[in-house]
Design a protein around this motif. Structure first.
Motif, short mmCIF file in Angstrom:
data_model
loop_
_atom_site.label_atom_id
_atom_site.label_comp_id
_atom_site.label_asym_id
_atom_site.label_seq_id
_atom_site.Cartn_x
_atom_site.Cartn_y
_atom_site.Cartn_z
N PRO A 90 0.80 -1.23 0.00
CA PRO A 90 0.00 0.00 0.00
C PRO A 90 0.83 1.28 0.00
O PRO A 90 0.34 2.34 -0.42
N CYS A 93 1.20 3.42 -3.26
CA CYS A 93 0.19 4.33 -3.82
C CYS A 93 -0.24 5.43 -2.87
O CYS A 93 -1.25 6.09 -3.12
N LYS A 94 0.49 5.65 -1.80
CA LYS A 94 0.12 6.74 -0.90
C LYS A 94 0.22 8.09 -1.58
O LYS A 94 -0.61 8.98 -1.38
N LYS A 97 -1.41 7.74 -6.43
CA LYS A 97 -2.75 7.12 -6.38
C LYS A 97 -3.16 6.47 -7.69
O LYS A 97 -4.07 5.66 -7.71
N LEU A 100 -3.27 2.82 -7.36
CA LEU A 100 -4.03 2.22 -6.27
C LEU A 100 -4.96 1.10 -6.75
O LEU A 100 -5.04 0.02 -6.13
N ALA A 104 -4.86 -2.72 -5.54
CA ALA A 104 -6.03 -3.38 -4.97
C ALA A 104 -6.33 -4.68 -5.71
O ALA A 104 -6.69 -5.70 -5.09
N SER A 125 -3.77 -4.88 4.48
CA SER A 125 -3.19 -4.02 3.44
C SER A 125 -4.29 -3.50 2.52
O SER A 125 -4.30 -2.33 2.13
N SER A 128 -6.31 -0.81 4.18
CA SER A 128 -5.61 0.48 4.27
C SER A 128 -5.79 1.31 3.01
O SER A 128 -5.73 2.55 3.06
N LEU A 129 -6.04 0.66 1.88
CA LEU A 129 -6.25 1.40 0.63
C LEU A 129 -7.55 2.19 0.67
O LEU A 129 -7.68 3.23 0.01
N ALA A 137 -10.12 1.42 -4.64
CA ALA A 137 -9.89 0.10 -4.05
C ALA A 137 -10.99 -0.87 -4.45
O ALA A 137 -10.74 -2.03 -4.80
#
Length: 524
Positions: A90, A93-94, A97, A100, A104, A125, A128-129, A137
């Motif tokens: 994860p 992609c903080k 994005k 993301l 996922a 994990s 968290s997305l 996600a």
């Protein structure tokens, strides 16, 4: 010694990248060295996992290569390395994005892990997305529901049901719910029975269930999945299972605002062949569901035809013996009679002259119902007398008292309906609570015993047609053995209707794509 040197180099590359600041984009060689460490020792791999994700956003030109390297670690033979890599995913992609949804998708595939701890890491994990981008996600997870990997599909659905829907309104906002609804609809047409039940439970957790319009949308979706536009083949187990499951989910949503008309018309049309279904339990389930749905039927386009289909099913069901010595009441399933008679009584309001306009039809109908009425009246008399003789205290301790209560309720319901229909003209006013809905209580039985009220006989043209105890040559009706068992019980609370498999078959369906890409609803 070489391994230690490589570890030192890893920390050196980390320091160079960490200190580079605005010039970090020029340090691609060092980042490439970190990527190559995924082929190294255990310690190198664990460091590589952390460093790859830490600096991923600074090297967009190496994004595909970096992602591939991280995925290699997620598939490593060492479970500790796999867990580390999955936990670090994860981080990619903080601040990037755009990756993301892809992450996922990957994490959804990793939900097939066999090790419980590894599976938990993958779930955490993935969760968290949702704090970063819930819709992105979800898009990644739902992409795996189109997969042919059954375990991935199943676990992705269960993850959304058990984990995602529990995140609360702060994350699962209205627009996120709308996406869930839209994606569930896409998946709905190509699923197994168990997957269908999971998706319906997810949809029932959304805002759709809170309004008549939402409930109507759910019923329309269920009608589409049930394929009401297709001819019903009673020998096609796949189609039978699909239809029963969709109907069972629809019933709690039927109301004055959400009509059951489409289902009613479809069921009545198949009544001329429902007995060809091999499983007798499923035959009864269809009749039971018809009766439960009919109070919410709207205006029929051709009421005479629909009522006629129910009439014919009743006529075919009841066989009158030629003489009293041939009467075998225990061979008649009064539950089916109750379901069809109740349906006829409800639909008859839309065609009140159905019987009177055809004297021969009316005569045949009364002959059949008169026979049923004598059976039920005798049953009521004998059972009530038996219970009174036992006494109230004995009855309260009787383990089969519930069955006797339901048997009495069943017989009384039939008698009430017959009296309504024997009137000239027929009446359609009586309120009847179906015998299998809402169990009778022992206190109610005690009331029946204390009442001692003589049961009114069924009459034709003012003459009593009741068989009394002094002339009782027929055998006492015995309710079918399993008809009062748990699998036929129904919780009237729509939110808890599916406490078990009311359709009576194993809800686990085999994954079968032999018929094109369509999955089978057949039980194992």
């Amino acid at each position: 010694m070489e391994a230690e040197d490589n570890i030192q180099k890893m920390y050196k590359y980390f320091g160079i990248l960490a200190d580079a600041k605005e010039n970090i984009a020029e340090k691609e060689p060092e980042y490439l060295e970190i990527l190559s460490a995924v082929k190294g020792s255990t310690k190198e791999k664990r460091l590589a996992s952390q460093f790859i994700t830490r600096f991923f956003k600074y090297f967009p030109n190496l994004a595909a290569q970096a992602l591939e390297a991280q995925l290699d670690l997620c598939e490593d033979e060492d479970i500790c390395i796999r867990k580390q890599a999955i936990k670090d995913l994860p981080v990619l992609c903080k601040e990037a994005k755009e990756y993301l949804t892809k992450i996922a998708d990957i994490l959804a595939q990793l939900l097939q892990a066999d090790d419980p701890q590894e599976l938990l890491v993958a779930q955490n994990s993935l969760l968290s997305l949702f704090k970063i981008d819930a819709k992105g996600a979800l898009t990644g997870i739902f992409s795996q529901m189109q997969s042919n990997e059954e375990i991935v599909r199943e676990r992705s659905m269960k993850f959304i049901l058990n984990k995602v829907m529990a995140l609360g309104k702060e994350i699962i906002k209205r627009d996120v719910e709308d996406l869930i609804i839209a994606e569930c609809k896409k998946v709905m047409q190509n699923i197994t029975c168990e997957e269908f039940e999971t998706l319906m439970t997810i949809l029932s957790s959304t805002h759709l269930i809170n309004t008549p319009d939402g409930q109507k949308e759910l019923v329309e979706l269920l009608a589409s999945t049930a394929e009401l536009d297709q001819f019903f083949n009673p020998k096609d187990l796949d189609q039978v299972n699909r239809f029963i499951t969709c109907l069972d989910f629809s019933i709690p949503f039927f109301s004055a605002h959400v009509e059951s008309t489409k289902f009613i018309v479809y069921i009545c049309e198949l009544l001329n062949r429902y007995t060809l279904i091999k499983d007798n339990d499923k035959q009864f389930i269809i009749l039971k569901s018809l009766a439960e749905s009919v109070p919410y039927c709207g205006k029929l386009m051709n009421p005479e035809a629909v009522v006629g289909q129910v009439y014919q099913a009743l006529i075919d069901l009841v066989t009158v013996p030629e003489n009293d010595s041939n009467k075998k009441v225990e061979d008649m399933d009064l539950h089916r009679v109750e379901a069809l008679l109740y349906t006829f009584h409800k639909l008859g309001k839309q065609c009140p002259d159905f019987l009177s306009k055809d004297p021969e039809r009316q005569k045949d109908f009364k002959k059949k119902l008169l026979y049923v009425g004598t059976c039920t009246q005798t049953f009521v008399k004998v059972v009530r007398q038996d219970l009174r003789e036992k006494g109230e205290e004995d009855v309260k301790n009787d383990p089969i008292v519930e069955k006797k209560l339901e048997g009495l309720k069943l017989a009384c319901n039939i008698n009430t309906l017959i009296k309504e229909l024997f009137n000239i003209p027929p009446r359609f006013k009586a309120t009847v609570n179906l015998s299998w809905l809402g169990g009778a209580t022992k206190s109610k039985l005690a009331q029946i015993i204390q009442e001692g009220k003589k049961h009114e006989p069924i009459t034709v043209d003012g003459k009593s047609k009741r068989i009394d105890g002094s002339n009782n040559s027929q055998q006492l009706y015995q309710p079918p053995k399993d008809k009062f068992s748990a699998k036929f019980s129904n919780n009237t609370n729509s939110n808890n209707r599916r406490g078990g498999s009311s359709t009576g078959w194993n809800t686990k369906r085999s994954f079968d794509t032999s018929n094109g890409n369509r999955r089978s609803w057949r039980p194992y």
